[in-house]
Design an enzyme around this catalytic site. Structure first.
Site: not given
Length: 501
Positions: A30, A32, A55, A145, A181
């Site tokens: 959610q 995303h 990464q 963020e 999340l």
């Protein structure tokens, strides 16, 4: 679903609006979905799913990172994405995915937090995002963020490469118990999922005076293995103390074998924005709208100096007579009141002078009156008191340099003399005042600039840490958007949400 570069090119050529881009590594949730939803308000959305090998360090979870393409496609479609793109490693790294070919993220931005614990990670991030932007050419890049350090580093990447893309940060989406999340949350067992809730709880329990060791102890007591707990400046990502108005309290822990990160923003006051600039640069117009968009109080300090000038003229006092002006200040009752729609009412000794202070007569004398030490000291004291708790945006000549040197954002808004004369003529016409010749207006503005910048008391000057914004050729909306972008680079949605509507 798009896979090849040819399919991506065909999709791009059929767009009728600027593309909005949401890069992901899959395992969509959610959080995303909120990125996609927000992006879809601006235009067609392309979501990429690419698990970036650069990464991941040796021994990390590259091989078992969640890969659920059908579920990702369904979620992206549900939240309004126009397409899902699944590029191959060969497409992204035609010369091979090697650390030797990776871009270097700014060293200062990865000295702390995850950068210190995961060397090379952010080099991999900037490398893949630069390539993704090269291939997709979006107008907007939408990022969460939650990964604040990544967001700061990618903002710097876009600035360094001078890329024509606007970055949008979206607040962290959380479960009911506060857990942020994350695609990696699915690694957690039922017991670990309950244990993981201690991470956001420990961060929420901290304030500006809470020692970092206390937060570490709370996390350890919950059975979490602490990698770091740090307090840093949100923009520089360097360690800071409780004296900082806005700081980032961030932590990384391991719950079993799963690495979790989270943060909270600590504020000692509400946001404070200082917008300075010469006369006629459009400060009042854009500052009012900017303040309204972000739910901040608008403080027009120039109106305060105009109000004193109006009183001086009404009382028949010579504008250059400092002693006589000082005598008027002793009985001055100057009140500013915000109005619906972003306007401001100016009251002098109980009289509404909001329109009268905009007259050419007041404009012609305000620099002389404002140059008096007694005037600047009296009004600066009042302005500082009004801004003590923050929550406002102030515009004037010396806000960032003298009145609010600790403002979260300082902007020097300017334009050429010719452009300011054009705007001044339009303003006079709209207010019903006589309009002088353009050359006369330009001469008046140039003289005003000289007086403002050479006065002894708090002259017009660009603060050393102010962002200069030259507004020639920019629409009002474009200037406001630029201000909001600068604000959000310093003050996240999580700390100061944009008002609904």
């Amino acid at each position: 679903m798009l896979s090849t570069q040819a399919e991506l090119a065909a999709f791009h050529s059929g767009l009728g609006q600027p593309l909005q881009f949401v890069p992901t590594m899959g395992g969509l949730h959610q959080g995303h979905g909120e990125l996609i939803r927000r992006a879809a308000e601006q235009g067609p959305v392309l979501v990429s799913v690419f698990v970036n090998p650069l990464q991941f360090a040796p021994g990390e979870d590259f091989e078992r990172y969640p890969r659920s393409l059908e579920a990702d496609l369904a979620l992206a479609d549900r939240y309004g994405a126009a397409a899902l793109w699944t590029p191959t490693v060969q497409t992204i790294y035609p010369d091979g995915a090697t650390a030797d070919s990776a871009r270097q993220a700014p060293a200062a931005l990865q000295q702390h937090l995850c950068g210190a614990d995961r060397p090379g990670h952010f080099d991999g991030v900037v490398t893949v995002v630069a390539r993704l932007l090269e291939l997709t050419r979006p107008a907007g890049l939408w990022l969460g963020e939650k990964d604040w350090q990544q967001l700061v580093i990618l903002r710097q990447l876009v600035a360094d490469l001078v890329l024509p893309v606007k970055i949008h940060g979206v607040a962290t989406v959380r479960e009911a118990d506060g857990l942020a999340l994350s695609s990696r949350n699915q690694y957690l067992s039922a017991a670990q999922r309950l244990q993981a809730a201690a991470l956001p709880a420990a961060l929420r329990a901290a304030d500006g005076t809470t020692p970092l060791d206390v937060t570490r102890s709370r996390l350890s007591a919950a059975g979490l293995e602490v990698e770091y707990v740090e307090r840093v400046d949100p923009q520089s990502l360097q360690p800071c103390g409780s004296e900082t108005a806005l700081s980032l309290l961030a932590a990384a822990v391991r719950c079993g074998t799963t690495r979790l990160i989270d943060h909270s923003f600590l504020m000692t006051r509400q946001p404070l924005v200082a917008i300075d600039g010469p006369a006629g640069a459009g400060k009042s117009t854009v500052t009012r709208a900017f303040a309204e968009r972000l739910g901040l109080i608008y403080l027009d300090t120039g109106a305060m100096y105009r109000a004193v000038t109006w009183l001086v003229q009404q009382q028949g006092v010579e504008p250059g007579d400092a002693a006589a002006v000082d005598a008027l200040l002793r009985a001055l009752d100057l009140q500013l009141q915000s109005l619906p729609g972003g306007g401001q009412q100016v009251m002098v000794n109980g009289e509404d002078v909001s329109q009268a202070i905009r007259s050419p007569e007041v404009t012609g004398s305000v620099s002389v009156v404002a140059a008096h030490r007694c005037v600047r000291q009296a009004l600066t004291t009042q302005q500082k008191a009004m801004g003590a708790k923050g929550g406002l945006v102030a515009e004037g000549r010396d806000i960032g340099s003298a009145v609010f040197p600790d403002a979260d954002l300082k902007v020097f808004l300017t334009a050429t003399v010719a452009e300011r004369a054009r705007r001044r003529a339009l303003d006079l016409e709209q207010r019903g005042f006589p309009v002088q010749e353009r050359s006369e207006l330009e001469a008046q503005i140039a003289e005003r600039d000289h007086l403002d910048s050479t006065r002894e008391e708090a002259p017009l000057v660009q603060a050393i840490d102010a962002v200069e914004l030259v507004t020639d050729g920019m629409s009002i909306d474009a200037v406001i958007d630029a201000l909001v972008e600068q604000f959000r680079a310093r003050v996240p949605e999580e700390a100061w949400p944009t008002p609904a509507g």
